[in-house]
Design an enzyme around this catalytic site. Structure first.
Site, PDB file in Angstrom:
ATOM      1  N   PRO A  77       0.804  -1.235   0.000  1.00  0.00           N
ATOM      2  CG  PRO A  77      -0.952  -1.591   1.505  1.00  0.00           C
ATOM      3  CD  PRO A  77       0.372  -2.165   1.067  1.00  0.00           C
ATOM      4  CB  CYS A  78       1.050   3.889  -2.369  1.00  0.00           C
ATOM      5  SG  CYS A  78      -0.597   4.358  -2.997  1.00  0.00           S
ATOM      6  CD  GLN A  79      -3.560   3.267   0.797  1.00  0.00           C
ATOM      7  OE1 GLN A  79      -2.491   2.675   0.867  1.00  0.00           O
ATOM      8  NE2 GLN A  79      -4.677   2.666   0.402  1.00  0.00           N
ATOM      9  CB  ALA A  81       4.728   6.288   0.427  1.00  0.00           C
ATOM     10  CB  SER A  82       0.284   8.822  -1.946  1.00  0.00           C
ATOM     11  OG  SER A  82      -0.231   9.602  -3.001  1.00  0.00           O
TER      12      SER A  82
END
Length: 266
Positions: A77-79, A81-82
């Site tokens: 998941p990227c949430q 790091a976005s």
């Protein structure tokens, strides 16, 4: 599109709707398991890919697959790091976050499975979060397990799509794998782009431009126009489908990475 190669085995974490599984099929490989917590995505995976199904990576013991999986993929998941959180990669929770911090469970899975190859994917900004310290931790965690790692920011347009969609692809491989002298893993991945592949949907030839008239995602749900909503209506199913597409890897890029793995495996 399928290549004639030895039948390697592929396992998938954070599987979404199965972009790596699809690329693995194109290679003629065997998909042995997938792991996806979203009920909608997992129901699709279970129907489309007849492999062992897991739901929650945090509660799954992967020791069963030790030395039985050649390639392990995971778009963790990227949430946290976005850039949508905060521009510039500063101040984000990164690996300390509840979502992006699931990397540590992917790292545990790598340790339990011991695949020959690991392919991880995240937003391009993962390399900059907390001034690059988080990405250094990812590399160090793989190194401690005996893996070399290379990475590259790649775009959907690299595979001919009419949009950029920048993502960081990291490929780790065991110490026993030797690349040809003077080459990196990504030396021959998506090296050329055929212009004709960008001509569909009335797209301009420039790499990475959007389809003409495509509404911005921020102002219209999932980038669909009001006219589309009038014609097709709104439903939970459509929302689930477009959300899944938005989270998915580009299967053509994964396929190019897999082709390089097959080339080096021979």
């Amino acid at each position: 599109m399928m290549m004639k190669q030895s039948k390697l085995t592929h396992g998938s974490l954070f599987s979404g709707i199965g972009a790596p599984e699809l690329a693995s099929e194109w290679m003629g490989w065997e998909n042995v398991f997938h792991c996806e917590i979203n009920d909608f995505c997992r129901s699709f995976l279970d129907k489309r890919f007849k492999s062992t199904s897991y739901a929650d990576i945090t509660k799954t013991d992967f020791n069963l697959w030790r030395n039985r999986v050649d390639i392990l993929t995971g778009g963790f998941p990227c949430q946290d790091a976005s850039k949508a959180k905060q521009a510039g990669g500063k101040g984000q929770l990164g690996l300390e976050g509840e979502r992006t911090g699931l990397w540590w469970h992917m790292c545990r899975a790598v340790d339990e499975i011991r695949p020959l190859w690991v392919v991880a994917e995240n937003v391009a900004n993962i390399t900059r979060v907390n001034n690059g310290r988080d990405f250094a931790k990812i590399l160090h965690s793989l190194s401690r397990l005996g893996y070399n790692a290379e990475w590259k920011i790649m775009y959907a347009s690299d595979a001919g799509a009419p949009q950029r969609r920048a993502r960081c692809y990291l490929v780790a491989y065991s110490d026993g794998i030797r690349l040809p002298e003077g080459e990196s893993f990504f030396s021959n991945v998506c090296k050329t782009i055929v212009k004709e592949r960008r001509l569909f949907a009335g797209t301009a030839l420039s790499v990475g431009v959007a389809w003409a008239g495509q509404p911005p995602v921020c102002s219209v749900g999932y980038g669909l126009s009001d006219r589309s909503s009038e014609l097709y209506g709104k439903s939970r199913l459509k929302e689930e489908v477009f959300h899944a597409y938005g989270n998915s890897m580009c299967p053509q890029l994964v396929y190019n990475i897999f082709k390089r793995i097959a080339e080096l495996d021979n």
